[in-house]
Design a protein around this motif. Structure first.
Motif, PDB file in Angstrom:
ATOM      1  N   LYS A  80       0.815  -1.217   0.000  1.00  0.00           N
ATOM      2  CA  LYS A  80       0.000   0.000   0.000  1.00  0.00           C
ATOM      3  C   LYS A  80       0.848   1.267   0.000  1.00  0.00           C
ATOM      4  O   LYS A  80       0.479   2.274  -0.623  1.00  0.00           O
ATOM      5  N   TYR A  81       2.003   1.230   0.676  1.00  0.00           N
ATOM      6  CA  TYR A  81       2.740   2.464   0.902  1.00  0.00           C
ATOM      7  C   TYR A  81       4.106   2.529   0.208  1.00  0.00           C
ATOM      8  O   TYR A  81       4.777   3.564   0.292  1.00  0.00           O
ATOM      9  N   LEU A  87       8.214  -4.698  -3.311  1.00  0.00           N
ATOM     10  CA  LEU A  87       7.354  -5.864  -3.064  1.00  0.00           C
ATOM     11  C   LEU A  87       7.891  -7.092  -3.794  1.00  0.00           C
ATOM     12  O   LEU A  87       8.044  -8.171  -3.205  1.00  0.00           O
ATOM     13  N   TYR A  88       8.207  -6.920  -5.079  1.00  0.00           N
ATOM     14  CA  TYR A  88       8.639  -8.058  -5.889  1.00  0.00           C
ATOM     15  C   TYR A  88      10.053  -8.519  -5.521  1.00  0.00           C
ATOM     16  O   TYR A  88      10.369  -9.709  -5.620  1.00  0.00           O
ATOM     17  N   ILE A 372      12.681  -1.015   6.288  1.00  0.00           N
ATOM     18  CA  ILE A 372      11.285  -0.729   5.928  1.00  0.00           C
ATOM     19  C   ILE A 372      10.390  -0.764   7.166  1.00  0.00           C
ATOM     20  O   ILE A 372       9.516   0.090   7.351  1.00  0.00           O
ATOM     21  N   ILE A 373      10.611  -1.768   8.033  1.00  0.00           N
ATOM     22  CA  ILE A 373       9.828  -1.883   9.267  1.00  0.00           C
ATOM     23  C   ILE A 373      10.013  -0.643  10.143  1.00  0.00           C
ATOM     24  O   ILE A 373       9.050  -0.104  10.717  1.00  0.00           O
ATOM     25  N   ASN A 378       7.554   4.459  12.155  1.00  0.00           N
ATOM     26  CA  ASN A 378       7.684   5.885  12.473  1.00  0.00           C
ATOM     27  C   ASN A 378       6.749   6.756  11.636  1.00  0.00           C
ATOM     28  O   ASN A 378       6.785   7.982  11.753  1.00  0.00           O
ATOM     29  N   ASN A 379       5.931   6.119  10.806  1.00  0.00           N
ATOM     30  CA  ASN A 379       5.029   6.850   9.921  1.00  0.00           C
ATOM     31  C   ASN A 379       3.697   7.085  10.638  1.00  0.00           C
ATOM     32  O   ASN A 379       2.917   6.154  10.854  1.00  0.00           O
TER      33      ASN A 379
END
Length: 413
Positions: A80-81, A87-88, A372-373, A378-379
């Motif tokens: 989504k973000y 992703l791939y 990424i995590i 933090n978003n």
């Protein structure tokens, strides 16, 4: 009912996805890694159980919080973000690494099953375990599966019991646990990187987040501070269990095999077989039964993590709470991953080679995923008031640094 019993029951009810995630980390392939570390270096690597614990807790807690707050698994949130190529890339690396891990675990279960029941060939044991797991996951409800996995965690206590059957210098053990002994050799750092790759495994990130989503849907929870606090307790206790168990596996093989001059163990089968004449039948059987129990726990987690990842990536219906006809893509992915893992085992690919390839692939993707995590956690758009604290960010950054250094060391070694 006494107050103590009530507290135990209440505590057991709090434990869930975190406990299962932590326990599944001590899978047969992980047991092989810890056994080799103990056989090769004795008790010199016991300190890693202390050091890796806060790192594991920090990352798994973030993944769980993302699942609870975002209401999506980790892959769904990334889709989504973030740009599609991320992703791939994750799928490209994760699919073969998880399948190889499944294959190594099935091989370990089959080999140890044959040790316990010599009249049954290894491949028959492997096929039987795989069939049992597929049927159980397809036909049982999520709640039943979660409860079975939760009770299987008790099998891990067999590894904690083994050292107490042996004569051990506990002062020496305490010394090696609290004071690291670093050897500047390639073999030592290979073992160290193997332990890091086994304990902080990317597939656990995805499983943890997806299981939290399943929990809030099943229990109709409204995410608040109480739910977050309960999740944090679950994660801490689950990660503690996995580290206590891997500590005792290194301790057992470090005391028994290392002191007997057995410095090389390729498989859990070899570790179990070597323990029998040196530690006695009881220790041998506990070790062997533990391998089968952890395999029954870990293979569904591995295949389930992969199914959640692919289902979220392609917007398929997902969830262990759904019937087969309601989430065909999800369940077919799960079944195929186990069958391919079994096939890898049957065609003769060495489980040790599979583990090496898995470690390399995990090592490549782990630092990227942790970054990424951290970014997601933090978003405020995603996490609202449940963003990371400074301590969360500090521990997450430290974990990313350690895994990056491990990946670099893996390539250089």
């Amino acid at each position: 009912m006494t107050t103590f019993k009530k507290k135990i029951i209440s505590f057991w009810k709090v434990l869930g996805p975190g406990l299962i995630t932590g326990a599944s980390d001590d899978d047969p392939s992980g047991i092989a890694t810890y056994s080799q570390a103990g056989a090769q270096f004795g008790t010199k690597l016991l300190w890693t159980a202390i050091v890796t614990y806060p790192l594991m807790v920090s990352i798994q807690e973030m993944c769980a919080r993302i699942g609870l707050v975002a209401g999506k698994g980790l892959m769904g949130t990334i889709k989504k973000y973030y740009p599609p190529y991320i992703l791939y890339l994750i799928l490209l690396v994760s699919i073969p690494s998880i399948i190889l891990n499944i294959g190594a675990d099935i091989a370990g279960m089959g080999a140890v099953g044959h040790l316990i029941f010599p009249e049954i060939p290894v491949f028959i044991c492997s096929i039987s375990f795989t069939t049992l797991l597929i049927l159980g996951i397809v036909f049982l409800s999520y709640r039943r599966i979660a409860m079975i996995l939760k009770w299987l965690c008790i099998v891990l206590f067999s590894y904690i019991a083994i050292p107490f059957m042996l004569k051990i210098n506990w002062l020496s053990v305490l010394h090696d646990t609290l004071i690291p002994k670093i050897e500047y050799s390639s073999d030592y750092f290979v073992a160290l990187v193997g332990i890091l790759g086994t304990t902080i495994s990317p597939y656990l990130f995805f499983w943890q987040a997806s299981m939290e989503v399943e929990e809030i849907q099943q229990r109709h929870l409204v995410v608040d501070k109480r739910v977050i606090h309960s999740m944090q307790s679950d994660v801490r206790w689950g990660m503690l269990l996995t580290n206590v168990v891997f500590f005792f596996i290194i301790l057992t093989t470090g005391v028994v095999l290392f002191q007997a001059g057995i410095f090389h163990v390729d498989t859990v089968e070899e570790a179990a077989r070597a323990l029998q004449p040196l530690a006695g039948d009881n220790a041998y059987l506990l070790f062997a039964v533990g391998v089968i129990g952890t395999g029954l726990l870990a293979v569904p987690v591995l295949s389930g993590a992969l199914s959640y990842m692919i289902a979220e990536a392609f917007d398929w219906q997902e969830g262990l709470d759904k019937k087969f006809h309601e989430a065909k893509g999800f369940y077919i992915t799960l079944i195929v991953s186990m069958l391919v893992g079994l096939f890898v085992n049957i065609i003769g690919i060495s489980p040790i080679k599979a583990l090496i390839y898995t470690a390399v692939l995990y090592g490549m993707i782990a630092p990227i995923l942790i970054a990424i995590i951290l970014h997601i956690s933090n978003n405020k758009t995603i996490m609202g008031r449940f963003v990371n604290t400074r301590l969360d960010n500090l521990m997450g950054a430290l974990t990313m640094l350690v895994m990056t250094l491990a990946a670099v060391a893996l390539v250089m070694l």
